[in-house]
Design a protein around this motif. Structure first.
Motif, short mmCIF file in Angstrom:
data_model
loop_
_atom_site.label_atom_id
_atom_site.label_comp_id
_atom_site.label_asym_id
_atom_site.label_seq_id
_atom_site.Cartn_x
_atom_site.Cartn_y
_atom_site.Cartn_z
N VAL A 69 0.85 -1.19 0.00
CA VAL A 69 0.00 0.00 0.00
C VAL A 69 0.89 1.25 0.00
N LEU A 72 0.91 4.22 -2.68
CA LEU A 72 0.66 5.59 -2.25
C LEU A 72 1.76 6.51 -2.78
N MET A 109 -4.17 10.50 4.01
CA MET A 109 -4.88 9.37 3.40
C MET A 109 -5.97 8.91 4.35
N ASN A 165 -10.64 -2.31 5.84
CA ASN A 165 -9.39 -2.19 5.07
C ASN A 165 -8.41 -1.40 5.93
N PRO A 211 -12.82 2.74 1.13
CA PRO A 211 -11.59 2.19 0.57
C PRO A 211 -10.37 3.00 1.01
N LEU A 212 -9.18 2.56 0.61
CA LEU A 212 -7.95 3.31 0.90
C LEU A 212 -7.87 4.46 -0.10
N VAL A 213 -7.84 5.68 0.41
CA VAL A 213 -7.87 6.84 -0.48
C VAL A 213 -6.75 7.83 -0.14
N LEU A 214 -6.07 8.33 -1.18
CA LEU A 214 -5.14 9.45 -1.01
C LEU A 214 -5.99 10.70 -1.08
N GLU A 215 -6.17 11.38 0.04
CA GLU A 215 -7.10 12.51 0.12
C GLU A 215 -6.49 13.81 -0.39
#
Lengths: 119, 220
Positions: free
Chosen positions: A6, A10, A30, A36, A103-107
């Motif tokens: 991950v 990223l 993130m 998750n 979900p896994l998000v790059l904000e």
């Protein structure tokens, strides 16, 4: 240790943005869901290790944990589920619908010396 | 200093490959399942029995994931079913790109179902979509009945829970409360299908075979 995978993804995403902005990324945020989940300590360690030698070296990372949401079928209350104690805080009932996990998000990313500043 | 909103899924590169796998499987109309469990729960034994019992009516092809060796692919090939081994070299899960390369080597067209046996791990594989129609989690009774609450992610995301090695319950070798597992798993995932089985003795396997066969009709 999927944190390393991950972290790699990223960093690739941050580097792609950095290329567009032509700035040095200094901070990123993130987010992840409950199912998750990312462990902050392990993930930060993995991120620092993978970032070495890239433009992301020395970046500060903030991880926002988004709770798993549910809707109670008995009283209609929306609440954040504690997976080890699945009860509705409104009516103490156990009949509820789980909403999709985040979900896994790059904000967001903060850049230093972005292109308009460098001009 | 400039702050930029990105809002991008971090695992989108994996999801791109998962979509490619999905498209490849859709082209041939073949269902695909991602088998996930701890090491030693009996995934390969379960697959060997399933393939042997359902052949030749149901032709199953397998993608095997392990850190090292092709022991599992050899066990599958001994049944005459095709198997492609992926060695992850230490990685704790299969990624969609690895599965993509394996799918290209598998004779998908001549199969009825593709099963991906993930790396033995109840945690990481649940985070990586491979393009499957559904995840199937295997829990053997020797692992304990507290696993759905301890490892909720995989139980929340699976279509089927196979509770394996139920023959061990009879001798009193292990304490395992099946009702607790049912109730804890359904709190996380009310639609999950639960089949108690013994891949060793064959007990309960017919329910699982019936479910698997129904997936064919659903797709065609």
């Amino acid at each position: 240790m999927h944190e390393a995978t991950v972290a790699q993804s990223l960093i690739e995403a941050i580097l792609r943005e950095a290329e567009k902005r032509r700035g040095r990324p200094v901070r990123a945020k993130m987010s992840c869901g409950e199912l998750n989940k990312i462990n902050d300590e392990v993930f930060t360690f993995a991120f620092e290790a993978v970032a070495k030698g890239t433009l992301c070296d020395g970046m500060t990372l903030r991880i926002e944990h988004k709770p798993l949401q549910a809707r109670c079928r008995t009283c209609g209350e929306m609440f954040a589920v504690d997976v080890s104690n699945t009860r509705c805080p409104g009516c103490e009932g156990g009949d509820f619908e789980l909403l999709p996990d985040a979900p896994l998000v790059l904000e967001e990313i903060e850049f230093e010396g972005a292109e308009d500043g460098e001009g | 200093m400039e702050k930029v909103d990105v809002g991008r899924k971090i695992l989108s590169a994996n999801e791109t490959y998962a979509l490619k796998n999905r498209q490849l499987l859709d082209r041939y109309g073949k269902p695909c399942f991602n088998l996930i469990s701890s090491p030693g729960s009996g995934k390969t034994t379960l697959l060997v029995r399933t393939i042997t019992d359902l052949m030749p009516t149901l032709r199953i092809g397998v993608i095997e994931g392990d850190l090292q060796t092709d022991i599992d692919a050899e066990r599958i090939r001994a049944t005459k079913a095709p198997a492609i081994q992926i060695n992850t070299d230490g990685a704790c899960h299969l990624s969609a790109s690895q599965v993509n390369r394996a799918l290209e080597k598998l004779p998908v067209e001549s199969l009825d179902i593709v099963v991906i046996e993930n790396v033995g791990n109840l945690v990481c594989p649940s985070a990586f979509e491979l393009g499957e129609d559904g995840k199937i989690v295997v829990l053997s009774v020797a692992e304990g009945d507290d696993k759905p609450v301890k490892y909720p992610g995989i139980f929340a995301k699976s279509k089927v829970l196979l509770v394996n090695k139920i023959d061990m319950l009879k001798g009193g070798f292990v304490e395992f409360d099946l009702d607790r597992v049912r109730s804890d798993a359904r709190k996380l995932n009310e639609a999950i299908e639960i089949f108690p089985v013994s891949a060793r003795t064959g007990e309960g396997m017919q329910n699982w075979y019936d479910w698997l066969t129904r997936q064919l009709r659903r797709r065609s």
